[in-house]
Scaffold this active site. Structure first.
Site, PDB file in Angstrom:
ATOM      1  N   HIS A  54      19.426 -12.499 -75.797  1.00 30.25           N
ATOM      2  CA  HIS A  54      20.763 -11.952 -75.561  1.00 30.25           C
ATOM      3  C   HIS A  54      20.792 -10.437 -75.320  1.00 30.25           C
ATOM      4  O   HIS A  54      21.704  -9.942 -74.665  1.00 30.25           O
ATOM      5  CB  HIS A  54      21.729 -12.335 -76.696  1.00 30.25           C
ATOM      6  CG  HIS A  54      21.522 -11.593 -77.975  1.00 30.25           C
ATOM      7  ND1 HIS A  54      20.622 -12.001 -78.936  1.00 30.25           N
ATOM      8  CD2 HIS A  54      22.116 -10.485 -78.468  1.00 30.25           C
ATOM      9  CE1 HIS A  54      20.670 -11.172 -79.962  1.00 30.25           C
ATOM     10  NE2 HIS A  54      21.571 -10.243 -79.707  1.00 30.25           N
ATOM     11  N   ASP A  55      19.820  -9.693 -75.836  1.00 35.83           N
ATOM     12  CA  ASP A  55      19.834  -8.245 -75.665  1.00 35.83           C
ATOM     13  C   ASP A  55      18.770  -7.743 -74.694  1.00 35.83           C
ATOM     14  O   ASP A  55      18.484  -6.546 -74.661  1.00 35.83           O
ATOM     15  CB  ASP A  55      19.657  -7.543 -77.015  1.00 35.83           C
ATOM     16  CG  ASP A  55      20.973  -7.303 -77.733  1.00 35.83           C
ATOM     17  OD1 ASP A  55      22.032  -7.459 -77.094  1.00 35.83           O
ATOM     18  OD2 ASP A  55      20.944  -6.969 -78.930  1.00 35.83           O
ATOM     19  N   LYS A  58      18.880  -4.572 -72.462  1.00 31.79           N
ATOM     20  CA  LYS A  58      18.642  -3.210 -72.943  1.00 31.79           C
ATOM     21  C   LYS A  58      17.392  -2.585 -72.344  1.00 31.79           C
ATOM     22  O   LYS A  58      17.143  -1.388 -72.557  1.00 31.79           O
ATOM     23  CB  LYS A  58      18.576  -3.206 -74.471  1.00 31.79           C
ATOM     24  CG  LYS A  58      19.948  -3.438 -75.094  1.00 31.79           C
ATOM     25  CD  LYS A  58      19.907  -3.410 -76.601  1.00 31.79           C
ATOM     26  CE  LYS A  58      21.312  -3.641 -77.164  1.00 31.79           C
ATOM     27  NZ  LYS A  58      21.310  -3.707 -78.640  1.00 31.79           N
ATOM     28  N   HIS A  83      24.605  -3.794 -70.869  1.00 28.66           N
ATOM     29  CA  HIS A  83      23.429  -4.634 -71.121  1.00 28.66           C
ATOM     30  C   HIS A  83      23.684  -6.139 -71.016  1.00 28.66           C
ATOM     31  O   HIS A  83      22.794  -6.866 -70.554  1.00 28.66           O
ATOM     32  CB  HIS A  83      22.747  -4.267 -72.450  1.00 28.66           C
ATOM     33  CG  HIS A  83      23.432  -4.774 -73.680  1.00 28.66           C
ATOM     34  ND1 HIS A  83      24.401  -4.047 -74.341  1.00 28.66           N
ATOM     35  CD2 HIS A  83      23.275  -5.922 -74.386  1.00 28.66           C
ATOM     36  CE1 HIS A  83      24.800  -4.726 -75.398  1.00 28.66           C
ATOM     37  NE2 HIS A  83      24.139  -5.867 -75.446  1.00 28.66           N
ATOM     38  N   HIS A 107      28.466 -12.505 -75.020  1.00 26.45           N
ATOM     39  CA  HIS A 107      28.295 -12.378 -76.478  1.00 26.45           C
ATOM     40  C   HIS A 107      28.986 -11.165 -77.092  1.00 26.45           C
ATOM     41  O   HIS A 107      29.124 -11.082 -78.314  1.00 26.45           O
ATOM     42  CB  HIS A 107      26.810 -12.426 -76.866  1.00 26.45           C
ATOM     43  CG  HIS A 107      26.033 -11.166 -76.630  1.00 26.45           C
ATOM     44  ND1 HIS A 107      25.471 -10.843 -75.411  1.00 26.45           N
ATOM     45  CD2 HIS A 107      25.704 -10.140 -77.458  1.00 26.45           C
ATOM     46  CE1 HIS A 107      24.827  -9.693 -75.509  1.00 26.45           C
ATOM     47  NE2 HIS A 107      24.956  -9.236 -76.743  1.00 26.45           N
ATOM     48  N   HIS A 108      29.450 -10.223 -76.265  1.00 28.23           N
ATOM     49  CA  HIS A 108      30.241  -9.095 -76.775  1.00 28.23           C
ATOM     50  C   HIS A 108      31.715  -9.219 -76.409  1.00 28.23           C
ATOM     51  O   HIS A 108      32.484  -8.273 -76.621  1.00 28.23           O
ATOM     52  CB  HIS A 108      29.697  -7.770 -76.255  1.00 28.23           C
ATOM     53  CG  HIS A 108      28.542  -7.241 -77.050  1.00 28.23           C
ATOM     54  ND1 HIS A 108      28.672  -6.797 -78.348  1.00 28.23           N
ATOM     55  CD2 HIS A 108      27.228  -7.113 -76.724  1.00 28.23           C
ATOM     56  CE1 HIS A 108      27.489  -6.400 -78.791  1.00 28.23           C
ATOM     57  NE2 HIS A 108      26.593  -6.588 -77.834  1.00 28.23           N
ATOM     58  N   ASP A 136      25.679 -11.721 -84.318  1.00 28.35           N
ATOM     59  CA  ASP A 136      25.262 -10.375 -83.929  1.00 28.35           C
ATOM     60  C   ASP A 136      25.855  -9.336 -84.877  1.00 28.35           C
ATOM     61  O   ASP A 136      25.177  -8.390 -85.303  1.00 28.35           O
ATOM     62  CB  ASP A 136      25.720 -10.123 -82.492  1.00 28.35           C
ATOM     63  CG  ASP A 136      24.950  -9.013 -81.799  1.00 28.35           C
ATOM     64  OD1 ASP A 136      23.811  -8.729 -82.206  1.00 28.35           O
ATOM     65  OD2 ASP A 136      25.480  -8.444 -80.833  1.00 28.35           O
TER      66      ASP A 136
END
Length: 246
Positions: A54-55, A58, A83, A107-108, A136
């Protein structure tokens, strides 16, 4: 898929190893919540893949920004918020199982539309993304950051209760609070040889060690293995610093 995830993790670890350990921990938390909510195995697998990656967006964020000890200014925060879209753009051609790529993209996102990158609201956000978002937050608040110490279980419960049904899915929050429990113990995760002064990564024993596909010798220890259908050996990751998660 196993080899692909390994390659993606190795690529992320080359820039910011902490992000890999963060992704692994978030995956464990998210998949425990998802099992409690009764998600099917197919949806759970998609969530696990999304959690593990998921990240990865970055990799497009400057290392100095990820490791910054002070508060981000508006320009820096705007860059950091790219990201999820970066990760989605990279992963979309791979045709990941289920909705994994869109879960990563979302997801954010937050229920009231205050999230990013699309400002989605309510059920326009996949349930798996709502689960991943809560996981998260839990991991971020329970970990030491360059700009603050671990906030602890009380602060986590307070954040979830205050924003239940506002930022976070109410059903996801309720299950999470039940898992944490009023007296839920917190124990230091194994660090695979990493100095405790480099990172003190805490995890909650309520979240199942076998809930998600995360590599052996992660911060979760040797008992936190991939499902039998995902058998593969992975090198350990030793993060030299604590990254940033927003």
């Amino acid at each position: 898929m196993e080899a692909f995830i390994q390659v993606m993790e190795s690529m992320v670890a080359a820039k910011d190893p902490y992000t890999v350990t963060h992704q692994r921990e978030v995956t464990r938390i998210a998949c425990t919540i998802a099992r409690e909510l009764g998600l099917s195995e197919d949806r759970l697998r998609g969530l696990c893949i999304a959690g593990a990656l998921h990240d990865m967006g970055k990799i497009a964020i400057p290392s100095g920004l990820l490791a910054k000890s002070g508060k981000l200014n508006s320009v820096e925060f705007a860059l950091l918020k790219t990201h999820p879209q970066v990760a989605y753009n990279i992963l979309k051609p791979m045709k990941l199982p289920g909705n994994a790529a869109k879960i990563i993209l979302q997801h954010h996102e937050r229920l009231n539309g205050s999230g990013y990158p699309q400002g989605l609201t309510g059920h326009a956000i996949f349930l798996e993304a709502r689960i991943l978002g809560v996981a998260d937050v839990i991991e971020a608040m329970s970990s030491h950051r360059p700009y603050r110490a671990s906030l602890g279980i009380g602060a986590i419960a307070g954040e979830l209760n205050r924003n239940k049904g506002v930022l976070y899915d109410a059903a996801v929050v309720e299950i999470t609070l039940q898992l944490l429990g009023p007296d839920q113990s917190v124990t230091p995760a194994e660090t695979c040889g990493l100095s405790a002064t480099a990172v003190t990564h805490m995890h909650y024993s309520a979240f199942l060690s076998d809930a998600a596909p995360v590599q052996p010798c992660s911060l979760l220890g040797k008992d936190y293995s991939w499902p039998k259908t995902w058998e593969v050996e992975y090198a350990s990751i030793s993060p030299p610093r604590v990254g940033r998660n927003h």
